[in-house]
Design an enzyme around this catalytic site. Structure first.
Site, PDB file in Angstrom:
ATOM      1  N   HIS A   1      41.868  34.714  74.618  1.00  0.00           N
ATOM      2  CA  HIS A   1      40.935  35.170  75.657  1.00  0.00           C
ATOM      3  C   HIS A   1      41.625  34.983  77.009  1.00  0.00           C
ATOM      4  O   HIS A   1      41.494  33.950  77.656  1.00  0.00           O
ATOM      5  CB  HIS A   1      39.630  34.383  75.598  1.00  0.00           C
ATOM      6  CG  HIS A   1      38.533  35.012  76.432  1.00  0.00           C
ATOM      7  ND1 HIS A   1      38.560  35.011  77.806  1.00  0.00           N
ATOM      8  CD2 HIS A   1      37.405  35.674  76.065  1.00  0.00           C
ATOM      9  CE1 HIS A   1      37.480  35.638  78.259  1.00  0.00           C
ATOM     10  NE2 HIS A   1      36.762  36.048  77.231  1.00  0.00           N
TER      11      HIS A   1
ATOM     12  N   CYS B   1      22.232  36.372  67.794  1.00  0.00           N
ATOM     13  CA  CYS B   1      23.031  36.805  66.640  1.00  0.00           C
ATOM     14  C   CYS B   1      23.806  38.100  66.836  1.00  0.00           C
ATOM     15  O   CYS B   1      24.833  38.309  66.192  1.00  0.00           O
ATOM     16  CB  CYS B   1      22.134  36.966  65.403  1.00  0.00           C
ATOM     17  SG  CYS B   1      20.937  35.641  65.168  1.00  0.00           S
TER      18      CYS B   1
ATOM     19  N   MET C   1      29.273  30.572  60.740  1.00  0.00           N
ATOM     20  CA  MET C   1      27.847  30.707  61.001  1.00  0.00           C
ATOM     21  C   MET C   1      27.299  29.388  61.565  1.00  0.00           C
ATOM     22  O   MET C   1      27.435  28.347  60.934  1.00  0.00           O
ATOM     23  CB  MET C   1      27.135  31.047  59.691  1.00  0.00           C
ATOM     24  CG  MET C   1      25.630  31.107  59.796  1.00  0.00           C
ATOM     25  SD  MET C   1      25.061  32.593  60.632  1.00  0.00           S
ATOM     26  CE  MET C   1      23.299  32.433  60.273  1.00  0.00           C
TER      27      MET C   1
ATOM     28  N   CYS D   1      27.638  38.557  67.407  1.00  0.00           N
ATOM     29  CA  CYS D   1      28.561  38.306  66.301  1.00  0.00           C
ATOM     30  C   CYS D   1      28.387  39.324  65.176  1.00  0.00           C
ATOM     31  O   CYS D   1      29.360  39.809  64.611  1.00  0.00           O
ATOM     32  CB  CYS D   1      28.342  36.892  65.778  1.00  0.00           C
ATOM     33  SG  CYS D   1      29.664  36.273  64.727  1.00  0.00           S
ATOM     34  N   HIS D   2      27.140  39.642  64.844  1.00  0.00           N
ATOM     35  CA  HIS D   2      26.876  40.500  63.681  1.00  0.00           C
ATOM     36  C   HIS D   2      26.642  41.967  64.041  1.00  0.00           C
ATOM     37  O   HIS D   2      26.548  42.807  63.151  1.00  0.00           O
ATOM     38  CB  HIS D   2      25.674  39.971  62.897  1.00  0.00           C
ATOM     39  CG  HIS D   2      25.885  38.607  62.317  1.00  0.00           C
ATOM     40  ND1 HIS D   2      26.689  38.386  61.222  1.00  0.00           N
ATOM     41  CD2 HIS D   2      25.424  37.391  62.693  1.00  0.00           C
ATOM     42  CE1 HIS D   2      26.704  37.088  60.932  1.00  0.00           C
ATOM     43  NE2 HIS D   2      25.955  36.464  61.824  1.00  0.00           N
TER      44      HIS D   2
ATOM     45  N   HIS E   1      39.569  43.108  73.231  1.00  0.00           N
ATOM     46  CA  HIS E   1      38.642  42.485  74.166  1.00  0.00           C
ATOM     47  C   HIS E   1      39.125  42.657  75.608  1.00  0.00           C
ATOM     48  O   HIS E   1      38.965  43.716  76.178  1.00  0.00           O
ATOM     49  CB  HIS E   1      38.460  41.004  73.802  1.00  0.00           C
ATOM     50  CG  HIS E   1      37.295  40.374  74.481  1.00  0.00           C
ATOM     51  ND1 HIS E   1      35.998  40.794  74.266  1.00  0.00           N
ATOM     52  CD2 HIS E   1      37.222  39.359  75.375  1.00  0.00           C
ATOM     53  CE1 HIS E   1      35.176  40.066  75.009  1.00  0.00           C
ATOM     54  NE2 HIS E   1      35.890  39.189  75.695  1.00  0.00           N
TER      55      HIS E   1
END
Length: 576
Positions: free
Chosen positions: A401, A79, A120, A82-83, A359
């Site tokens: 990307h 997780c 999610m 992402c969080h 990124h």
């Protein structure tokens, strides 16, 4: 009657909620959230094994220390990418107690089990988590987020090792390898890189490194290879040795992605720099020994809402060819820092406002302009390294990307730089010549249709007429196990598919994801990694760029989970 009615309605709601969310998940593709995107964002973190303090929150559901530790491990494995480490939100929503306590355990269990259309994953119904683990995570996200320890100069120096001092290293190249055509191939799950002779296709050495090496970078001279693992460990490999191997190492943080060295005239290889995800900072080191010299934190305000962010990760770093500067891209704040290393004690930073979630990226053909993906913002930011300012902010497809991207001369629009996307099937071409093609500069001049979403890398070469696009994270095996190839002189005719995994001739049932096209020094071969699980057979496939036919397959029991691979000459000179 009222009590019975309320209970009945509550029961109906409880029964209907999973069905409603399930229907929403089924509708996810229409919302634009792809399986490839979910795979990418749900990556594991080396912080899963780091001890952290449990701060007992009396308002949260009770958890034993054993339960807390298990849930923390699951969170960082699945997780945190992402969080965020502190659950403040990164590309995903915040999951802090001020939000989760109001939702309650039952709501959170449904949310975790069935997922949401916003991205999610359906951790329960997919089989990734059991019902007990779903319950555990629903309680965990209501706890006060544990913070990993900070990691400073003391901790870095405790890991710093000079294995071969500079004065004891060779004064000339002691081997007969054509180092310009050497490849550094990441063996992701074994914590190693394979050094492969590009001429003979033989493995020269397997070098122990950090976990899941993210990138390999070359010194300005081409002598030293710097590799950094996701666990923050940097290895310095001397290619002049009779058998190239480690000469120094250091761990610069608990999780990391980026490393590079100084390239400006007069400062070649004097300094190395690495950026970390945790703690959010970068460190400047001695280029020959990796001795840490200066650490700079990146916590600060976001570029758009001007809110404080406690966890702005350093995503990518490149060295400028125009000034003694490093270009440091800070993910969550959306700021690009031009770090002047000419005077380390009086360090100067030029802060450029771009867009959130910076990124990876690469230079244009002139090496004056750096193009970096702001992935969740669906933009590419362009930095003028000569003038030290933002040259453009380009809207592209969903979650660009590029890796380093790809430069070529478009038959209609002139020089362009290209990126693929994680979230859709397109390839964006951005004009990069503000002098002779001013009307096209810093605009998406064309969007090509590719095989599908889930692309990680795109590549061409100045001596090639082909453009290669991989799709290793696409859910369709036919797409993830092949690559799309475009004729640069005739882009409108679409792409040709090369069945790379099929050509590899692997006999087991591994995933065989094809990733990261990389040219040899001459630009007449393209190498691909065929990436399967740790217990499955993998391979490297070499394609003749002129004929688009299979040239050779490199198989060896030591080639375990090969992913990224970097040609020395092309990486040293930013050829892509």
């Amino acid at each position: 009657m009222r009590t019975h009615t309320k209970r009945f309605l509550a029961a109906i709601t409880a029964a209907a909620l999973p069905l409603a969310i399930g229907a929403a998940i089924a509708d996810t593709a229409k919302k634009g959230v792809t399986e490839a995107e979910l795979k990418y964002q749900a990556g594991s973190s080396p912080l899963a094994g780091v001890e952290m303090h449990q701060d007992v929150n009396p308002k949260a559901p009770p958890m034993s220390k054993a339960e807390f530790d298990k849930a923390r491990q699951v969170y960082f494995e699945r997780c945190a990418g992402c969080h965020g480490v502190l659950r403040k939100g990164a590309t995903g929503k915040p999951l802090t107690p001020d939000i989760t306590l109001d939702k309650g355990t039952e709501y959170l269990k449904v949310f975790i089990k069935f997922g949401s259309p916003a991205g999610m994953p359906n951790w329960g119904t997919s089989g990734e988590l059991t019902d007990d683990e779903v319950d555990l995570m629903a309680r965990y996200v209501q706890q006060t987020p544990p913070q990993p320890p900070e990691y400073g100069m003391k901790e870095m120096k405790a890991t710093w090792k000079i294995l071969v001092p500079p004065e004891k290293r060779p004064t000339k190249k002691m081997n007969s390898y054509n180092l310009d055509n050497l490849f550094s191939t990441t063996l992701r799950d074994t914590g190693e890189v394979a050094l492969i002779d590009g001429d003979t296709k033989k493995i020269i050495n397997i070098v122990k490194t950090g976990y899941a090496v993210h990138i390999s970078r070359l010194s300005a001279s081409g002598r030293y290879l710097y590799v950094i693992g996701r666990d923050g460990k940097i290895n310095l490999i001397d290619l002049w040795m009779e058998k190239p191997d480690n000469v120094a190492e250091i761990r610069v943080g608990l999780e990391a992605r980026s490393v590079d060295t100084s390239k400006f005239k007069g400062y070649e290889d004097k300094y190395a720099i690495a950026g970390t995800y945790w703690p959010p900072q970068y460190v400047i080191m001695d280029g020959d020994t990796l001795e840490p010299i200066k650490i700079v934190g990146t916590r600060g305000m976001t570029v758009d809402t001007q809110e404080y962010h406690p966890e702005p990760r350093v995503a990518s770093i490149v060295a400028s060819h125009f000034k003694p500067e490093f270009v440091v891209n800070v993910k969550e704040t959306g700021k690009i820092k031009l770090v002047d290393y000419s005077d380390i004690k009086n360090l100067k930073e030029t802060e450029i406002e771009a867009a959130r979630f910076l990124h990876d990226g690469g230079w244009d053909a002139s090496k004056r302009y750096f193009l970096v993906a702001a992935n969740q913002s669906n933009k590419v930011a362009v930095v003028d390294a000569k003038e030290g300012k933002l040259a453009g902010l380009v809207d592209v497809g969903k979650i660009p990307h590029p890796g380093r991207g790809a430069n070529f001369v478009h038959p209609k629009f002139g020089p362009v730089w290209a990126t693929g996307h994680l979230g859709d099937e397109t390839i964006a071409l951005i004009g990069t010549d503000p002098e002779k093609h001013k009307d096209n500069a810093w605009k998406m001049v064309q969007s090509l249709k590719g095989q599908g979403g889930g692309s990680l890398f795109i590549k061409t070469h100045p001596k090639s007429k082909h453009l290669y696009v991989d799709t290793p994270l696409n859910p369709d095996p036919k797409i993830s196990q092949s690559v799309a190839v475009y004729d640069i002189d005739n882009l409108d005719k679409g792409f040709q598919v090369l069945p790379i995994a099929e050509w590899a001739g692997l006999t087991d049932d591994g995933a065989k994801r094809v990733v990261q096209p990389e040219y040899n020094q001459a630009g007449d071969e393209v190498w691909f990694a065929v990436w399967s699980a740790k217990d499955k057979q993998s391979a490297l496939v070499v394609v003749d760029d002129k004929t688009l036919k299979l040239k050779t397959v490199i198989k060896d029991p030591k080639l375990i989970t090969p992913t990224g691979h970097f040609n020395v000459h092309n990486t040293q000179h930013d050829v892509y």
